[in-house]
Enzyme design. Structure first.
Site, mmCIF file in Angstrom:
data_model
loop_
_atom_site.group_PDB
_atom_site.id
_atom_site.type_symbol
_atom_site.label_atom_id
_atom_site.label_comp_id
_atom_site.label_asym_id
_atom_site.label_seq_id
_atom_site.Cartn_x
_atom_site.Cartn_y
_atom_site.Cartn_z
ATOM 1 N N SER A 61 0.792 -1.226 0.000
ATOM 2 C CA SER A 61 0.000 0.000 0.000
ATOM 3 C C SER A 61 0.824 1.275 0.000
ATOM 4 C CB SER A 61 -0.961 -0.008 1.181
ATOM 5 O OG SER A 61 -0.253 -0.170 2.385
ATOM 6 N N HIS A 114 -5.695 -3.824 -1.964
ATOM 7 C CA HIS A 114 -5.457 -2.752 -2.941
ATOM 8 C C HIS A 114 -5.487 -3.286 -4.373
ATOM 9 C CE1 HIS A 114 -4.585 0.623 -0.254
ATOM 10 N NE2 HIS A 114 -4.095 -0.295 0.561
ATOM 11 N N LYS A 159 -12.486 -0.340 0.151
ATOM 12 C CA LYS A 159 -11.696 0.443 -0.810
ATOM 13 C C LYS A 159 -12.452 0.469 -2.153
ATOM 14 C CE LYS A 159 -7.415 -0.762 1.630
ATOM 15 N NZ LYS A 159 -7.362 0.321 2.615
HETATM 16 C C1 LIG Z 1 -3.169 -4.155 2.554
HETATM 17 C C2 LIG Z 1 -4.263 -3.843 3.522
HETATM 18 N N1 LIG Z 1 -4.813 -4.839 4.228
HETATM 19 C C3 LIG Z 1 -5.793 -4.623 5.117
HETATM 20 C C4 LIG Z 1 -6.273 -3.360 5.337
HETATM 21 C C5 LIG Z 1 -7.360 -3.160 6.343
HETATM 22 O O1 LIG Z 1 -8.586 -3.135 5.676
HETATM 23 P P1 LIG Z 1 -9.881 -2.652 6.460
HETATM 24 O O2 LIG Z 1 -9.927 -1.172 6.300
HETATM 25 O O3 LIG Z 1 -11.004 -3.371 5.779
HETATM 26 O O4 LIG Z 1 -9.697 -3.065 7.868
HETATM 27 C C6 LIG Z 1 -5.749 -2.283 4.625
HETATM 28 C C7 LIG Z 1 -6.268 -0.916 4.864
HETATM 29 O O5 LIG Z 1 -5.586 0.025 5.081
HETATM 30 C C8 LIG Z 1 -4.712 -2.525 3.693
HETATM 31 O O6 LIG Z 1 -4.159 -1.521 3.010
#
Ligand SMILES: Cc1ncc(COP(=O)(O)O)c(C=O)c1O
Length: 397
Positions: A183, A211, A242
């Protein structure tokens, strides 16, 4: 006792501020979208949401969420296995598993919860998890909750991954855990090489595709489609917060027995409330839209190409790649925040990222392109980055 803690906290907060690392929340006064207003009334173009496909305020999704509330109510006041499962929960699990090309899926309130849930039931102290060093915080925390041996391989270093897999050979089960897309960098994991090595050393593969789901790959199925390894990944976790409408919620998708076992043992599933009907209805609609057409992911791809080419031509240091996460590297923490503030004054809403979100000395502005941006907005952003970049010395004259 609190007096002592208060003094400690005030000292720590002051040091965060003086290092230029304090993260303030900027309040927005409109629904999420390409055009938003920030507090004070300034209208800006938003380049920092994970609203990759522009579905966060899509009328079809809003209507579906409202219908779901009318038909199924506001909340369930229960965990899934007591009295919190409705027909739409089962439909969404089937729909997301089908979209990802996996056998089954189990819903969670967030992908953070999905990652907290997935490792501990499946692996014990005789097992090993081999994790990319840049994995998302929620994978790191999920792995911590599990008794398996934790091994970390250097990001994208497949010799190191192979070494770790070799040394994990005596373990009963091995699992490689990676983000599909990282990310902070927008790197797309080389799942082809990861799956080859996992097969060679008899390991499972788990990918967090938060992502990527909805827009990476020719039909937006994710990193496993993009890297042509559909069918070779055992577990995918992803978010609905997202590209898939942007509200909240997430899931673990995978092989049937894995999902069935998680329904019996995953603690955030057993001990936390069910996903509410509005989110289930909205996410189902998002999956229906994306299953019927690639129009949005195609628009995102074309906007991303235009933006990346424009910034590179202007002389900015953009991390190479094709993902709509476009990290504009500034390295210096204060410069990153100063440039983001100047861009906001120019009507371009971006955020500077610094330690601990990225390593020290690797500060950047993480721009996120959306299918909702118009070509004129992309070009205006390139112009603003060029002007401000020259003014602050981020672009050498
Ligand atoms: C790679 C990744 N995994 C998990 C999450 C967490 O997702 P959620 O917002 O559904 O908890 C994020 C969010 O920032 C993320 O970028």
């Amino acid at each position: 006792m609190y007096g002592k803690m208060r003094d400690e906290l005030l000292t720590k907060l002051e040091s965060i501020r003086s290092e230029g690392l304090y993260k303030a929340e900027r309040v927005i006064m409109t629904p999420q979208g390409a055009d938003i207003a920030v507090k004070g009334g300034q209208k800006v173009v938003n380049f920092c949401a994970n609203n990759y496909l522009g579905l966060a305020n899509d009328k079809r999704i809003r209507d579906a969420a409202k219908r779901a509330i009318d038909e199924w109510g506001y909340g369930l006041s229960s965990v899934r296995f007591i009295c919190g499962t409705q027909e739409p929960h089962k439909q969404l699990e089937k729909a997301i598993a089908g979209f990802l090309g996996l056998e089954d899926a189990i819903l969670f309130s967030s992908c953070f919860d999905a990652n907290a849930a997935v490792f501990e039931p499946l692996l014990d102290a005789d097992c090993a998890i081999i994790a990319d060093s840049l994995n998302h915080a929620s994978i790191i925390d999920g792995v911590r909750l599990c008794k398996a041996e934790r091994m970390v391989f250097e990001h994208n270093n497949f010799d190191d991954l192979e070494d770790k897999l070799r040394s994990a050979a005596p373990r009963r089960l091995r699992l490689v855990a990676t983000d599909g897309v990282f990310s902070m960098d927008g790197d797309i994991a080389d799942l082809g090489r990861i799956c080859d090595l996992a097969e060679k050393y008899d390991a499972l593969v788990m990918v967090d595709d938060s992502h990527a789901t909805g827009f990476i790959g020719a039909r937006g199925r994710g990193t496993h489609e993009f890297r042509d390894v559909m069918g070779r990944v055992d577990i995918i976790t992803t978010t609905f917060g997202k590209a898939l409408g942007g509200a909240s919620g997430g899931c673990v998708a995978g092989r049937a027995e894995i999902v069935e076992y998680l329904r019996q043992k995953a603690r955030p599933y057993l001990f936390s409330n069910t996903v509410p009907p509005a989110i289930v209805g909205g996410t189902l609609k998002a999956i229906e839209i994306l299953s019927g057409s690639t129009e949005l992911r195609d628009a995102l791809e074309s906007n991303t190409r235009r933006f990346r080419e424009g910034l590179a031509k202007a002389g900015l240091d953009v991390r190479p790649g094709t993902h709509p996460i476009c990290p504009v590297m500034l390295y210096d923490e204060k410069l990153a925040h100063q440039m983001a503030d100047r861009l906001l004054a120019e009507g371009i809403y971006v955020i500077g990222f610094s330690f601990p979100v990225v390593p020290r000395g690797k500060a950047r502005i993480r721009v996120q392109v959306s299918a909702a941006h118009t070509v004129a907005q992309i070009d205006a952003a390139i112009d603003a980055f060029t002007r401000v970049g020259l003014e602050l010395g981020a672009i050498k004259k």
